[in-house]
Design a protein around this motif. Structure first.
Motif, short mmCIF file in Angstrom:
data_model
loop_
_atom_site.label_atom_id
_atom_site.label_comp_id
_atom_site.label_asym_id
_atom_site.label_seq_id
_atom_site.Cartn_x
_atom_site.Cartn_y
_atom_site.Cartn_z
N VAL A 111 -3.54 -0.77 13.48
CA VAL A 111 -3.96 -1.27 12.11
C VAL A 111 -3.38 -0.69 11.14
O VAL A 111 -3.48 0.47 10.81
CB VAL A 111 -5.47 -1.30 12.03
CG1 VAL A 111 -6.07 -1.85 10.84
CG2 VAL A 111 -6.28 -2.00 13.26
N GLU A 112 -2.91 -1.33 10.00
CA GLU A 112 -2.25 -0.88 8.99
C GLU A 112 -2.62 -1.68 7.56
O GLU A 112 -2.54 -2.68 7.75
CB GLU A 112 -0.74 -0.80 8.86
CG GLU A 112 -0.25 -0.11 7.78
CD GLU A 112 1.38 0.16 7.66
OE1 GLU A 112 2.10 -0.72 8.28
OE2 GLU A 112 1.89 1.08 7.34
N ASP A 113 -3.32 -1.07 6.83
CA ASP A 113 -3.88 -1.69 5.55
C ASP A 113 -4.69 -2.87 6.07
O ASP A 113 -4.74 -4.06 5.23
CB ASP A 113 -2.78 -1.99 4.64
CG ASP A 113 -1.94 -1.13 4.19
OD1 ASP A 113 -2.56 0.20 4.20
OD2 ASP A 113 -0.88 -1.39 3.81
N LEU B 132 11.70 3.30 12.76
CA LEU B 132 10.25 3.77 13.60
C LEU B 132 9.13 3.77 12.76
O LEU B 132 9.05 4.53 11.93
CB LEU B 132 10.47 4.88 14.33
CG LEU B 132 9.41 5.43 15.14
CD1 LEU B 132 9.37 4.42 16.31
CD2 LEU B 132 9.74 6.79 16.04
N HIS B 133 8.24 2.69 12.84
CA HIS B 133 7.08 2.51 12.18
C HIS B 133 6.05 3.58 13.10
O HIS B 133 6.01 3.59 14.19
CB HIS B 133 6.54 1.11 11.95
CG HIS B 133 7.17 0.47 10.84
ND1 HIS B 133 6.56 0.13 9.66
CD2 HIS B 133 8.41 0.18 10.72
CE1 HIS B 133 7.19 -0.50 8.87
NE2 HIS B 133 8.55 -0.56 9.52
N GLY B 134 4.70 3.87 12.24
CA GLY B 134 3.80 4.54 13.10
C GLY B 134 4.03 5.99 13.48
O GLY B 134 4.08 6.53 14.44
N LEU C 214 9.25 -1.73 -0.46
CA LEU C 214 8.03 -2.42 -0.30
C LEU C 214 7.66 -2.44 1.40
O LEU C 214 8.76 -2.65 2.19
CB LEU C 214 8.32 -3.94 -0.46
CG LEU C 214 7.45 -4.99 -0.03
CD1 LEU C 214 5.71 -4.77 -0.60
CD2 LEU C 214 7.60 -6.39 -0.18
N ASP C 215 6.63 -1.91 1.77
CA ASP C 215 6.41 -2.00 3.17
C ASP C 215 5.59 -3.14 3.85
O ASP C 215 4.67 -3.64 3.03
CB ASP C 215 5.32 -0.58 3.49
CG ASP C 215 5.28 -0.18 4.76
OD1 ASP C 215 6.22 -0.57 5.63
OD2 ASP C 215 4.35 0.50 5.24
N HIS C 216 6.09 -3.76 4.87
CA HIS C 216 5.42 -4.98 5.46
C HIS C 216 5.26 -6.13 4.48
O HIS C 216 3.94 -6.55 4.29
CB HIS C 216 3.95 -4.39 5.95
CG HIS C 216 4.51 -3.78 7.21
ND1 HIS C 216 4.93 -3.94 8.56
CD2 HIS C 216 4.18 -2.25 7.37
CE1 HIS C 216 4.94 -3.11 9.49
NE2 HIS C 216 4.39 -2.00 8.89
N GLY C 217 6.29 -6.42 3.65
CA GLY C 217 6.19 -7.56 2.66
C GLY C 217 5.79 -8.61 3.51
O GLY C 217 6.21 -9.14 4.50
N ALA D 168 3.04 2.47 17.48
CA ALA D 168 1.63 1.92 16.74
C ALA D 168 1.31 2.48 15.59
O ALA D 168 1.68 3.78 15.13
CB ALA D 168 0.64 2.00 17.70
N HIS D 169 0.77 1.90 14.65
CA HIS D 169 0.18 2.31 13.30
C HIS D 169 -1.18 3.13 13.57
O HIS D 169 -1.87 2.86 14.50
CB HIS D 169 -0.19 1.25 12.41
CG HIS D 169 1.19 0.24 11.80
ND1 HIS D 169 1.26 -0.80 11.85
CD2 HIS D 169 2.13 1.08 11.35
CE1 HIS D 169 2.61 -1.34 11.71
NE2 HIS D 169 3.07 0.05 10.81
N GLY D 170 -1.34 3.79 12.41
CA GLY D 170 -2.71 4.47 12.83
C GLY D 170 -2.54 5.66 13.50
O GLY D 170 -1.47 6.26 13.77
N ILE E 248 11.84 6.92 9.52
CA ILE E 248 10.57 6.84 10.25
C ILE E 248 9.47 6.84 9.19
O ILE E 248 9.70 7.70 8.20
CB ILE E 248 10.49 8.17 11.17
CG1 ILE E 248 11.66 8.22 11.96
CG2 ILE E 248 9.19 8.48 11.72
CD1 ILE E 248 11.63 9.62 12.75
N ASN E 249 8.56 5.84 9.33
CA ASN E 249 7.44 5.89 8.46
C ASN E 249 6.20 6.64 8.69
O ASN E 249 5.76 6.94 9.82
CB ASN E 249 7.09 4.32 8.52
CG ASN E 249 8.05 3.34 7.91
OD1 ASN E 249 9.12 3.53 7.69
ND2 ASN E 249 7.30 2.20 7.59
N VAL E 250 5.75 7.31 7.77
CA VAL E 250 4.53 8.28 7.80
C VAL E 250 3.53 7.91 6.67
O VAL E 250 4.00 7.99 5.67
CB VAL E 250 5.05 9.78 7.72
CG1 VAL E 250 3.81 10.68 7.69
CG2 VAL E 250 5.95 10.22 8.61
ZN LIG Z 1 4.34 -0.15 9.39
#
Ligand SMILES: [Zn+2]
Length: 275
Positions: free
Chosen positions: A141-143, A205-207, A81-84, A177-179, A227-229
């Motif tokens: 900005v994410e989701d 590491l997000h973003g 789950l991402d960013h619960g 950062a996201h995006g 690392i999130n993609v």
């Molecule tokens: Zn994230």
């Protein structure tokens, strides 16, 4: 094989000095594309279900898709789950069969982040599920959720947090950062080193979309293990659809879109595996 936990695959990454990709999935075709490449590259993968996917389809079908992909896979697959959003959502994901949940309390006051994170860890660990927490809210900005605060994690907070929250992974704000980034991101590598030296759990590491390759390599060498993609996969998928939309054949559209996604997945896996 059965689904793996986040801790299991990040322990592998720690031993090998690599990072495991957390790929956001939004449909059936993206996980199919991801697993094809993950098996070819013999790399574990984290299939991440985010708030946008949950808002669109609830927790009804995507968990079944990931379970099925994992069952037929030769490499470990994590359902994450991402960013619960809170304790209740974490519990819903435990019931839906996730093997890893993130609770993101980074935009709440520190004490509240600690309290909810501890509750999520207690519940998840009771049923053998891993937990990722976050400190230093990641901007962008994410989701549809926007964070515009400065996102450099406070090292004193990291020290306090890890002394009372027994999470398995910790996402830290280090200039990421996201995006899509405007210009080159300014990543604070010293904070990765400092978090690791104080005994933080596996660092995340997000973003990951758009961070230059040399920065990714350096971040992994300093201890980033996940690392999130998301953005790059979505853009690749939509590019493939757009190129074939005029043909009117849905299977050709999906096939082209999956090829585009596979190219991104292969590049990320090879980069994160330090090949
Ligand atoms: Zn994230």
């Amino acid at each position: 094989m059965a689904l793996a936990t986040l801790k299991e695959v990040l322990d592998i990454a720690e031993q090998t000095g690599t990072a495991i990709p957390g790929f956001n999935i939004d449909n059936i075709e993206i996980p199919e594309a991801i697993i094809t490449v993950a098996e070819e590259e013999n790399c574990p993968v984290i299939m991440t279900i985010g708030q946008g996917a949950i808002a669109a389809g609830g927790l009804k079908h995507l968990p079944d898709v990931v379970r099925s992909v994992a069952r037929h896979s030769s490499v470990p697959v994590v359902m994450h789950l991402d960013h619960g959003a809170g304790y209740e959502q974490a519990i819903a994901c435990l019931r839906a069969g996730f093997t890893s949940v993130m609770y993101d309390g980074s935009h709440h006051p520190f004490a509240e982040n600690v309290n909810v994170s501890r509750d999520v860890v207690r519940a998840a660990h009771a049923v053998g599920v891993s937990v990722e927490c976050e400190l230093g809210a990641i901007s962008g900005v994410e989701d549809g959720i926007s964070h515009d605060n400065t996102n450099l994690v406070d090292l004193n907070e990291v020290s306090k947090f890890i002394s009372v929250v027994d999470c398995d992974a910790l996402a830290i704000g280090i200039g990421n950062a996201h995006g899509i980034y405007k210009g080159t991101p300014d990543i604070d590598f010293g904070r990765i080193r400092a978090c690791r030296e104080m005994g933080a759990p596996h660092l995340v590491l997000h973003g990951g979309s758009g961070i230059p390759e040399d920065m990714i390599r350096k971040a992994i060498s300093l201890g980033i293990r996940k690392i999130n993609v998301a953005t790059e996969l979505r853009l690749a998928f939509m590019k493939g659809l757009g190129e074939t939309a005029s043909g009117g054949d849905i299977y050709k559209m999906y096939d082209r879109a999956k090829q585009e996604v596979m190219e991104v997945v292969r590049a990320k896996i090879r980069l994160f595996q330090q090949k």
